[in-house]
Design a protein around this motif. Structure first.
Motif, PDB file in Angstrom:
ATOM      1  N   ALA A  70      37.041  32.592  39.489  1.00 38.52           N
ATOM      2  CA  ALA A  70      38.337  32.527  40.175  1.00 38.52           C
ATOM      3  C   ALA A  70      39.436  33.136  39.307  1.00 38.52           C
ATOM      4  CB  ALA A  70      38.671  31.085  40.520  1.00 38.52           C
ATOM      5  N   LEU A  71      39.392  32.861  38.002  1.00 32.95           N
ATOM      6  CA  LEU A  71      40.380  33.449  37.094  1.00 32.95           C
ATOM      7  C   LEU A  71      40.207  34.953  37.000  1.00 32.95           C
ATOM      8  CD1 LEU A  71      40.435  30.724  34.306  1.00 32.95           C
ATOM      9  CD2 LEU A  71      42.412  31.515  35.629  1.00 32.95           C
ATOM     10  N   ALA A  72      38.973  35.421  37.052  1.00 30.06           N
ATOM     11  CA  ALA A  72      38.730  36.867  37.010  1.00 30.06           C
ATOM     12  C   ALA A  72      39.335  37.560  38.224  1.00 30.06           C
ATOM     13  CB  ALA A  72      37.232  37.143  36.933  1.00 30.06           C
ATOM     14  N   GLU A  73      39.262  36.909  39.386  1.00 31.26           N
ATOM     15  CA  GLU A  73      39.870  37.470  40.593  1.00 31.26           C
ATOM     16  C   GLU A  73      41.383  37.532  40.458  1.00 31.26           C
ATOM     17  OE1 GLU A  73      38.569  35.386  44.047  1.00 31.26           O
ATOM     18  OE2 GLU A  73      36.439  35.825  43.697  1.00 31.26           O
ATOM     19  N   ARG A  74      41.975  36.467  39.933  1.00 32.48           N
ATOM     20  CA  ARG A  74      43.429  36.476  39.708  1.00 32.48           C
ATOM     21  C   ARG A  74      43.809  37.576  38.717  1.00 32.48           C
ATOM     22  NH1 ARG A  74      44.821  30.509  37.912  1.00 32.48           N
ATOM     23  NH2 ARG A  74      46.818  31.563  37.435  1.00 32.48           N
ATOM     24  N   ARG A  75      43.021  37.703  37.669  1.00 34.27           N
ATOM     25  CA  ARG A  75      43.289  38.706  36.642  1.00 34.27           C
ATOM     26  C   ARG A  75      43.284  40.116  37.231  1.00 34.27           C
ATOM     27  NH1 ARG A  75      40.122  39.660  30.979  1.00 34.27           N
ATOM     28  NH2 ARG A  75      40.470  41.903  30.796  1.00 34.27           N
ATOM     29  N   SER A  76      42.278  40.416  38.038  1.00 32.78           N
ATOM     30  CA  SER A  76      42.143  41.790  38.564  1.00 32.78           C
ATOM     31  C   SER A  76      43.354  42.209  39.380  1.00 32.78           C
ATOM     32  CB  SER A  76      40.873  41.905  39.411  1.00 32.78           C
ATOM     33  OG  SER A  76      40.969  41.113  40.589  1.00 32.78           O
ATOM     34  N   ALA A  77      44.081  41.237  39.906  1.00 31.79           N
ATOM     35  CA  ALA A  77      45.251  41.548  40.727  1.00 31.79           C
ATOM     36  C   ALA A  77      46.516  41.761  39.906  1.00 31.79           C
ATOM     37  CB  ALA A  77      45.487  40.427  41.740  1.00 31.79           C
ATOM     38  N   VAL A  78      46.511  41.341  38.642  1.00 38.18           N
ATOM     39  CA  VAL A  78      47.766  41.374  37.888  1.00 38.18           C
ATOM     40  C   VAL A  78      47.673  42.000  36.497  1.00 38.18           C
ATOM     41  CG1 VAL A  78      48.750  39.380  39.102  1.00 38.18           C
ATOM     42  CG2 VAL A  78      47.388  39.010  37.038  1.00 38.18           C
ATOM     43  N   VAL A  79      46.480  42.051  35.899  1.00 36.23           N
ATOM     44  CA  VAL A  79      46.322  42.567  34.535  1.00 36.23           C
ATOM     45  C   VAL A  79      45.807  44.003  34.589  1.00 36.23           C
ATOM     46  CG1 VAL A  79      45.145  42.262  32.314  1.00 36.23           C
ATOM     47  CG2 VAL A  79      45.881  40.259  33.623  1.00 36.23           C
ATOM     48  N   ALA A  80      46.390  44.864  33.776  1.00 38.92           N
ATOM     49  CA  ALA A  80      46.000  46.276  33.769  1.00 38.92           C
ATOM     50  C   ALA A  80      44.517  46.429  33.453  1.00 38.92           C
ATOM     51  CB  ALA A  80      46.827  47.035  32.725  1.00 38.92           C
ATOM     52  N   ALA A  81      43.872  47.363  34.142  1.00 41.46           N
ATOM     53  CA  ALA A  81      42.433  47.579  33.983  1.00 41.46           C
ATOM     54  C   ALA A  81      42.078  48.062  32.578  1.00 41.46           C
ATOM     55  CB  ALA A  81      41.937  48.581  35.019  1.00 41.46           C
ATOM     56  N   GLY A  82      43.054  48.658  31.884  1.00 44.09           N
ATOM     57  CA  GLY A  82      42.798  49.161  30.535  1.00 44.09           C
ATOM     58  C   GLY A  82      42.587  48.074  29.497  1.00 44.09           C
ATOM     59  N   VAL A  83      42.909  46.829  29.853  1.00 40.01           N
ATOM     60  CA  VAL A  83      42.647  45.702  28.959  1.00 40.01           C
ATOM     61  C   VAL A  83      41.266  45.155  29.308  1.00 40.01           C
ATOM     62  CG1 VAL A  83      43.405  43.443  28.148  1.00 40.01           C
ATOM     63  CG2 VAL A  83      45.097  45.142  28.859  1.00 40.01           C
ATOM     64  N   ALA A  84      40.328  45.300  28.391  1.00 37.63           N
ATOM     65  CA  ALA A  84      38.954  44.864  28.650  1.00 37.63           C
ATOM     66  C   ALA A  84      38.635  43.615  27.849  1.00 37.63           C
ATOM     67  CB  ALA A  84      37.978  45.982  28.289  1.00 37.63           C
ATOM     68  N   SER A  85      37.729  42.791  28.361  1.00 37.62           N
ATOM     69  CA  SER A  85      37.244  41.607  27.646  1.00 37.62           C
ATOM     70  C   SER A  85      35.729  41.690  27.540  1.00 37.62           C
ATOM     71  CB  SER A  85      37.636  40.317  28.383  1.00 37.62           C
ATOM     72  OG  SER A  85      39.042  40.194  28.455  1.00 37.62           O
ATOM     73  N   GLY A  86      35.210  41.354  26.376  1.00 35.59           N
ATOM     74  CA  GLY A  86      33.778  41.478  26.146  1.00 35.59           C
ATOM     75  C   GLY A  86      32.966  40.355  26.756  1.00 35.59           C
TER      76      GLY A  86
END
Length: 456
Positions: free
Chosen positions: A29-45
């Motif tokens: 659920a947090l990943a879905e929220r993130r995809s809507a607001v955090v730039a795609a260039g910020v990656a998490s391993g």
């Protein structure tokens, strides 16, 4: 005396536990929220979201507990919620969170400077300036060197990583993902060959000879009298935890001194007990003109610093160094508490103990794989709690990035977080918190060994 595992206390149970498929529903659920607001260039391993962390354990929002062998990239050396750091932060924040040292100064900044002047190598007169990030520290170290020497050229090395700002990208060696399409970069940066014992064409080359190779190229391509600074990581971080051959750093430092070149040791990743000494240059008795620090300095709060010769830093005109948030009072309080924890628990000794435990396990693994011929373990290297395994195609030195990714993914499924790095993407790096228990470390290493064997 080195603090033993039995003498450390933890708030969270120090045990890995995966209680279901992950990422779990809350992380998804947090990943879905993130995809809507955090730039795609910020990656998490890692695809899970953290709820709590202590000692050597990270717990996610779905209740899974992971062994942390990354320390937020060498940041949480004293643990992610060290009680002394937490108390210091709470106390400082209750009084004031910011005033800007350049406007209305405060004691914490001065106290951190005093500690860094004490702990960094050399007994010469020193000065310190505080900033926010490692890249900012590196950038300012170069500024100081150029102003003090009146020269422009800066020498960096193959496999180096120094940051993501424009100047530090120029100093960084690896293109993707750090530099590609972000240019043009700052000028007057020159790259020289690093001492990389595992990948030297001549395996017999000494550290002094490798230094001479670089010095000859500097003299030919730039001219020693045109160089403002040489900047080098005593143990390279993102480039693959490369430990130069003994004698490489002292020879470079001595030549720089003869030529009036500022020798900058970038200890952003290797500093603060990480290698079993306060700083990695201490292993060979090298005394830098300027040393850059960040990551492990403040128990997880954003703080960085440069400490160097008083004559160099005092050469800068008033107002020439600083920044709105540099040396934030809460971060300074955290740094003072973190340094006190490092000394009270002898985390240098803990790092050396971690090295002994980990190298024993890793060498057992290498021997087992070699017995069958054509091992995928090309090299095991590092110091203290800054260790690496370079994975290769069986029986060669050809980098094996695919295996490295597969091993990291397999470890994660078993509840162990490891980091990868290297110019060729084929290095597993181990950066456990220095307060990790022996039992937890051994458990994590056994999971790692099993993953390598299974995928080799």
């Amino acid at each position: 005396m080195t603090t033993t595992a039995n003498e450390l206390s933890y708030r969270i149970e120090q045990k890995r536990n995966i209680n279901g498929a992950f990422p779990g529903p809350k992380s998804q659920a947090l990943a879905e929220r993130r995809s809507a607001v955090v730039a795609a260039g910020v990656a998490s391993g890692v695809p899970v979201y953290v709820e709590d962390a202590d000692g050597g354990i990270i717990r996610d929002v779905d209740g899974n507990s992971f062994i942390d062998l990354g320390s937020g990239i060498a940041v949480t050396s004293v643990g992610a919620s060290d009680p002394a750091v937490v108390a210091a932060v709470q106390e400082a924040a209750a009084h004031f969170t910011h005033t800007c040292f350049m406007v209305t100064p405060y004691e914490g900044y001065v106290a951190v400077a005093e500690q860094l002047n004490r702990l960094t190598p050399g007994d010469h007169a020193k000065r310190t300036v505080l900033f926010n990030s490692g890249a900012e520290a590196v950038e300012n170290a170069v500024k100081v060197a150029r102003l003090a020497t009146g020269r422009d050229a800066v020498v960096a090395f193959d496999h180096a990583y120094h940051g993501r700002t424009n100047l530090t990208m120029a100093l960084t060696a690896k293109a993707m993902p750090y530099k590609t399409n972000f240019g043009p970069f700052a000028p007057e940066v020159y790259r020289m060959p690093m001492s990389y014992p595992f990948r030297e064409e001549n395996p017999e080359i000494t550290g002094a000879e490798a230094a001479k190779r670089a010095i000859t190229m500097i003299e030919k391509q730039i001219g020693g009298d045109q160089v403002a600074a040489i900047i080098i990581e005593p143990i390279q971080g993102e480039g693959g935890f490369i430990v130069p051959a003994e004698g490489f750093l002292p020879a470079l430092s001595e030549w720089a001194k003869e030529k009036g070149i500022v020798f900058i040791a970038d200890e952003v990743q290797s500093g603060f007990c990480r290698t079993g000494e306060w700083f990695a240059v201490d292993h060979e008795g090298v005394v830098p003109d300027i040393i850059t620090m960040a990551k492990g300095i403040a128990g997880g709060l954003p703080l960085s610093a440069i400490t160097g010769r008083a004559d160099l830093l005092d050469a800068v005109h008033p107002g020439g160094l600083g920044g709105t948030y540099g040396g934030n009072p809460v971060a300074c309080a955290a740094a003072l508490a973190a340094i006190d924890t490092m000394e009270q628990h002898d985390l240098n000794g803990r790092a050396r103990h971690i090295e002994e435990l980990a190298l024993g396990k890793l060498r057992e693994l290498a021997a087992e794989l070699s017995a069958g011929g054509g091992s995928v373990v090309g090299d095991i290297r590092g110091r203290g709690a800054m260790l690496a395994i370079e994975l290769v195609q069986p029986g060669s030195k050809e980098p094996n990035a695919e295996l490295t990714k597969a091993v990291a993914a397999a470890c994660l499924k078993e509840g162990v977080i490891i980091l990868t790095c290297g110019t060729y993407g084929n290095v597993i790096r181990l950066l456990p918190p220095l307060v990790i228990s022996d039992e937890l470390l051994i458990d994590g290493l056994e999971v790692l060994a099993a993953a390598i064997k299974a995928h080799a």
